[in-house]
Design an enzyme around this catalytic site. Structure first.
Site, mmCIF file in Angstrom:
data_model
loop_
_atom_site.group_PDB
_atom_site.id
_atom_site.type_symbol
_atom_site.label_atom_id
_atom_site.label_comp_id
_atom_site.label_asym_id
_atom_site.label_seq_id
_atom_site.Cartn_x
_atom_site.Cartn_y
_atom_site.Cartn_z
ATOM 1 C CE1 TYR A 72 -19.352 12.725 -13.898
ATOM 2 C CE2 TYR A 72 -18.646 12.530 -16.179
ATOM 3 C CZ TYR A 72 -19.664 12.568 -15.235
ATOM 4 O OH TYR A 72 -20.962 12.454 -15.635
ATOM 5 C CG PHE A 124 -30.998 -14.139 -13.003
ATOM 6 C CD1 PHE A 124 -31.082 -15.073 -11.982
ATOM 7 C CD2 PHE A 124 -30.994 -12.795 -12.664
ATOM 8 C CE1 PHE A 124 -31.153 -14.672 -10.651
ATOM 9 C CE2 PHE A 124 -31.056 -12.390 -11.335
ATOM 10 C CZ PHE A 124 -31.144 -13.328 -10.326
ATOM 11 C CG ASP A 125 -34.906 -13.153 -10.810
ATOM 12 O OD1 ASP A 125 -33.691 -13.085 -11.056
ATOM 13 O OD2 ASP A 125 -35.374 -12.946 -9.677
ATOM 14 C CG ASP A 215 -26.733 -13.469 -17.499
ATOM 15 O OD1 ASP A 215 -25.810 -13.027 -16.799
ATOM 16 O OD2 ASP A 215 -27.898 -13.590 -17.076
ATOM 17 C CB ALA A 217 -23.495 -13.722 -13.132
ATOM 18 C CE LYS A 258 -24.914 -12.770 -9.208
ATOM 19 N NZ LYS A 258 -25.626 -11.525 -9.517
ATOM 20 C CG HIS A 450 -38.468 -13.280 -6.068
ATOM 21 N ND1 HIS A 450 -38.421 -12.637 -7.267
ATOM 22 C CD2 HIS A 450 -37.178 -13.467 -5.691
ATOM 23 C CE1 HIS A 450 -37.150 -12.446 -7.606
ATOM 24 N NE2 HIS A 450 -36.379 -12.942 -6.666
HETATM 25 N N1 F0G Z 1 -27.625 -12.820 -14.437
HETATM 26 C C1 F0G Z 1 -27.496 -13.848 -13.585
HETATM 27 C C2 F0G Z 1 -27.228 -15.211 -14.113
HETATM 28 C C3 F0G Z 1 -27.619 -13.624 -12.213
HETATM 29 O O1 F0G Z 1 -27.497 -14.643 -11.380
HETATM 30 C C4 F0G Z 1 -27.853 -12.299 -11.762
HETATM 31 C C5 F0G Z 1 -28.007 -12.030 -10.338
HETATM 32 C C6 F0G Z 1 -27.978 -11.267 -12.683
HETATM 33 C C7 F0G Z 1 -27.857 -11.564 -14.027
HETATM 34 C C8 F0G Z 1 -28.243 -9.849 -12.276
HETATM 35 O O2 F0G Z 1 -27.119 -9.296 -11.694
HETATM 36 O O3 F0G Z 1 -27.744 -8.858 -9.305
HETATM 37 O O4 F0G Z 1 -25.779 -7.760 -10.363
HETATM 38 O O5 F0G Z 1 -28.055 -7.096 -10.988
HETATM 39 N N2 F0G Z 1 -28.149 -12.918 -9.485
HETATM 40 C C9 F0G Z 1 -28.215 -12.743 -8.053
HETATM 41 C C10 F0G Z 1 -28.528 -14.064 -7.423
HETATM 42 C C11 F0G Z 1 -29.094 -11.640 -7.593
HETATM 43 O O6 F0G Z 1 -28.789 -14.062 -6.217
HETATM 44 O O7 F0G Z 1 -28.479 -15.083 -8.094
HETATM 45 P P1 F0G Z 1 -27.191 -8.189 -10.526
#
Ligand code: F0G
Length: 458
Positions: A72, A124-125, A215, A217, A258, A450
């Protein structure tokens, strides 16, 4: 004869795929309310919904899974990950989270408050969602070139320094918790940011006393593009380039699904011990204790190996060349795509394909449905559905780009699959003039609609 390019790995385990008929797909997509997220994966032949968490782990990563420490507190796996984050990204403090948006939730809980402004390059969304959820505002400062899909530019993820400086001048620094630089920039087409731009943004940020957050990813793919396109770095190793990139960040969020090469996981990393402390409280509340934060020990061990592998040139070359292979096929067939081809996906310009479908009827989503019907291939809409409604006026937002994203999972499909995708899209493209009707919303969620929207065919 020149020796052709081939993948830098061989295959040790396979997973069967199921072919389906058009009649089956017509029934399933109707049942799914014309939302590709609602399909079962068995109803999909080639799944390009996302490159997130859909990659194949290496034998080294699976071995690390067996060695994971599930304690833990203070697990060895945590320290393996901490060491590699320090070594590759240079951050002394880090907190594991269950995925990228959880990292955003924790970090933004500590930093973002109502009325704040977060400038960045096409957030990102989920990032935008976490900003707007806190009644703050995300301001897009991406360079204009990014919005012209067929214009060639090596770094379409770059931030426009004039747009950024305007925001920094217009608002006091207390209202700007950080600048968010997404590497690579997903929303503008998986496009990279140059070192030059990262440095300029950082210098500007310092001038106004505002921190910079990456950010991250797809940070490794970003580094690959820097090596290939920014002449100064042509002879640098990917790890050297990554280290250089992160000199210009004060903190980062990471979706490890990613470029972490794992199926689930994320983290936040930072230089500031005070920020680490305030985030730790939120991490314990939302994710888990500071040494596991929503991740199993074994998954942290696999991630440590994954970060090391994804920052190797041979892996990245195989990865990006496959995406390019698909993109070039589509270009050859005349299909309009975002150029240059992005790192993790090919983005089809749906506005230019379905010219007869009004934008109010969701062109990119309509194209995604047509591609699914054609060959069971699932892409994802990056357009008006994803752009949501304006939080104040509740009017639909129509972004400059209506894209169908074909995201390529890492180390999963072969170039034969890429040929199938390209041929299927060509068939849709060839009958584009006959497609005149799109979709209408029957039900939608108040935010991030979406994922769950229900649509009707017109
Ligand atoms: N930032 C970026 C640039 C992303 O592409 C994503 C996720 C996230 C943050 C959020 O990360 O999914 O681990 O919570 N992108 C995925 C996509 C979902 O399909 O592009 P997460």
């Amino acid at each position: 004869m020149e020796i052709p390019f081939s993948e830098s790995y061989k295959i040790k385990m396979v997973e069967p795929l199921r072919k389906t008929t058009r009649e089956q797909r017509e029934k399933w997509i109707k049942e799914a309310k014309y939302n590709l997220f609602n399909l079962r994966s068995d109803q999909v032949f080639i799944d390009l919904l996302t490159d997130s968490g859909t990659g194949a782990m290496s034998d080294r990563q699976w071995s690390a899974i067996m060695m994971g420490d599930e304690s833990y507190a203070g697990a060895r796996s945590f320290f393996e990950l901490k060491d590699i984050i320090k070594k590759i990204l240079g951050f002394p403090y880090f907190l594991p989270t269950h995925q990228g948006r959880a990292a955003e939730n924790v970090l933004f809980s500590a930093l973002v408050k109502a009325g704040d402004i977060v400038p960045g390059n096409s957030h990102f969304d989920t990032t935008k969602g976490h900003i707007e959820f806190r009644k703050a505002k995300a301001v897009d400062c991406t360079i204009d070139e990014a919005f012209h899909t067929e214009l060639e530019h090596p770094f379409k993820g770059n931030i426009d320094l004039d747009k950024l400086e305007k925001v920094l001048k217009d608002y006091p620094k207390e209202k700007i918790p950080f600048i968010c630089v997404t590497v690579t920039c997903n929303s503008s087409g998986g496009q990279p940011v140059s070192i030059e731009n990262l440095r300029d943004v950082y210098v500007l940020a310092q001038k106004y006393g505002v921190p910079t957050m990456f950010d991250s990813a797809r940070f490794a793919e970003n580094a690959y593009f820097i090596k290939m396109r920014e002449p100064e770095y042509a002879n640098w190793s990917i790890k050297e380039i990554v280290a250089e990139m992160y000199k210009y960040a004060d903190m980062m969020t990471m979706s490890s699904k990613k470029d972490g090469l794992v199926n689930m996981g994320g983290f936040i990393a930072m230089r500031d011990s005070e920020l680490y402390r305030s985030c730790s409280t939120f991490n314990i509340m939302f994710e888990g204790f500071v040494t596991y934060g929503g991740m199993a020990g074994r998954d942290m061990s696999a991630l440590a190996v994954g970060l090391n592998e994804s920052t190797e040139f041979d892996y990245l070359e195989t990865r990006i060349k496959q995406v390019e292979y698909l993109g070039n096929k589509l270009i050859e067939y005349g299909v309009p795509v975002q150029r240059p081809i992005g790192g993790h996906a090919v983005f089809v310009d749906a506005k230019k394909v379905l010219c007869n479908v009004p934008k109010e009827q969701f062109q990119a989503q309509t194209l995604g449905i047509e591609l699914y019907l054609e060959a069971g291939i699932r892409g994802v809409e990056i357009g008006a559905l994803l752009a949501d409604r304006d939080p104040v006026t509740r009017e639909n937002r129509y972004p400059e780009l209506e894209l169908l994203r074909l995201a390529i999972p890492r180390r999963v499909y072969t170039n034969n699959h890429m040929d199938v995708i390209a041929a299927a899209l060509k068939n849709v493209f060839d009958r584009r003039d006959k497609i005149t009707k799109g979709l209408e919303i029957e039900w939608e969620a108040p935010i991030m609609r979406h994922f769950t929207v229900e649509l009707k065919k017109l």
